[in-house]
Design an enzyme around this catalytic site. Structure first.
Site, mmCIF file in Angstrom:
data_model
loop_
_atom_site.group_PDB
_atom_site.id
_atom_site.type_symbol
_atom_site.label_atom_id
_atom_site.label_comp_id
_atom_site.label_asym_id
_atom_site.label_seq_id
_atom_site.Cartn_x
_atom_site.Cartn_y
_atom_site.Cartn_z
ATOM 1 N N ARG A 125 28.333 39.639 44.751
ATOM 2 C CA ARG A 125 27.368 40.307 44.225
ATOM 3 C C ARG A 125 28.066 40.952 42.889
ATOM 4 N NH1 ARG A 125 24.640 43.712 48.991
ATOM 5 N NH2 ARG A 125 24.059 41.888 50.294
ATOM 6 N N ARG A 127 37.991 46.183 38.222
ATOM 7 C CA ARG A 127 37.689 46.734 37.042
ATOM 8 C C ARG A 127 38.628 48.056 37.001
ATOM 9 N NH1 ARG A 127 31.314 47.008 36.641
ATOM 10 N NH2 ARG A 127 31.919 48.559 34.705
ATOM 11 N N ASP A 140 28.173 42.281 39.139
ATOM 12 C CA ASP A 140 27.464 43.405 38.368
ATOM 13 C C ASP A 140 26.760 42.870 37.254
ATOM 14 O OD1 ASP A 140 27.836 45.057 40.372
ATOM 15 O OD2 ASP A 140 29.851 45.912 39.469
#
Length: 245
Positions: A50, A198, A52
């Site tokens: 999934r 990230r 972002d």
């Protein structure tokens, strides 16, 4: 029913992430609509990751079920005719009933791209993270080694993640560059927490800037405290490269 596996490349700039959402355009919804139009039937597409808002992919994997008799390797060509230019089906094939795009995975590989220059890039503005100060790539390389192996990565998970365990294994992590002002962080592992890559990228950027010392990384990992690691690096620098099965 036949099960078709597809590998998808996309530029995530114009999408609100992968997963279908109300009142927002997503990659999953766009692919589902294209396949449903092609086959004349409602089709649900199950993806592996999934991603972002703004995140890109070279190797997102998904599957769908169909009664269509189109040869498995021909679906990619047919679906691409109905997709926008920023989404491409790179490969398609018929797979066994046991295959599942999400639950059959053994690992993933991501890349994070940093544009390290005094001024931002007009061309790469939606495909990289701009960092103005000169980064010490050698210190970033040293810091990256501490992440390899099995650790509790609670200090590298954003709020909102819902998992039973924050323990993950990193198989490899490499920092390379700086040709054309680009620095690449490539990481593979058996799984990743919410925004984990990230946050690791943001932490390595801090090391490159001298805000953190590479020797502090083991303590940050062991401390399990999100406030001690770096900021979450921007989404546009992240790429889902490959899924391992």
């Amino acid at each position: 029913m036949r099960k078709i596996k597809i590998i998808i490349e996309y530029d995530g700039t114009n999408y609100h992430g992968w997963q279908v959402q109300k009142n927002a355009k997503t990659v999953q919804e766009t692919v589902q609509k294209a396949i449903s139009k092609l086959l004349g039937e409602g089709v649900g597409v199950t993806g592996c990751s999934r991603t972002d808002v703004g995140v890109h992919a070279y190797g997102q994997v998904a599957h769908f079920l169909t009664d269509s008799q189109i040869p498995g390797d021909k679906f990619s060509y047919a679906i691409n005719n109905l997709l926008p230019d920023d989404i491409v089906i790179k490969h398609s094939e018929e797979v066994s009933e046991e295959f599942h795009a999400r639950y059959s995975t053994k690992g993933k590989k991501y890349r994070y791209l940093i544009y390290n220059a005094p001024h931002p890039s007009a061309i790469m503005r939606n495909r990289s993270c701009h960092v103005r100060p000169v980064l010490d790539i050698e210190q970033m390389k040293k810091a990256a080694r501490y992440f390899i192996g099995e650790h509790d990565f609670a200090a590298f998970q954003a709020t909102g993640g819902q998992v039973r365990s924050t323990v993950r294994e990193i198989y490899s992590m490499e920092v390379s560059g700086k040709e054309d002002n680009m620095i690449y962080i490539e990481v593979s592992g058996n799984g990743f927490l919410y925004n984990m890559v990230r946050i690791i990228a943001g932490t390595l950027i801090y090391v490159g800037m001298g805000k953190l010392q590479e020797s502090e990384i083991p303590g940050i990992i062991a401390g399990l405290d999100r406030t001690k690691s770096g900021k979450t690096a921007p989404a546009q620098g992240l790429y889902l490269m490959e899924i391992y099965y």
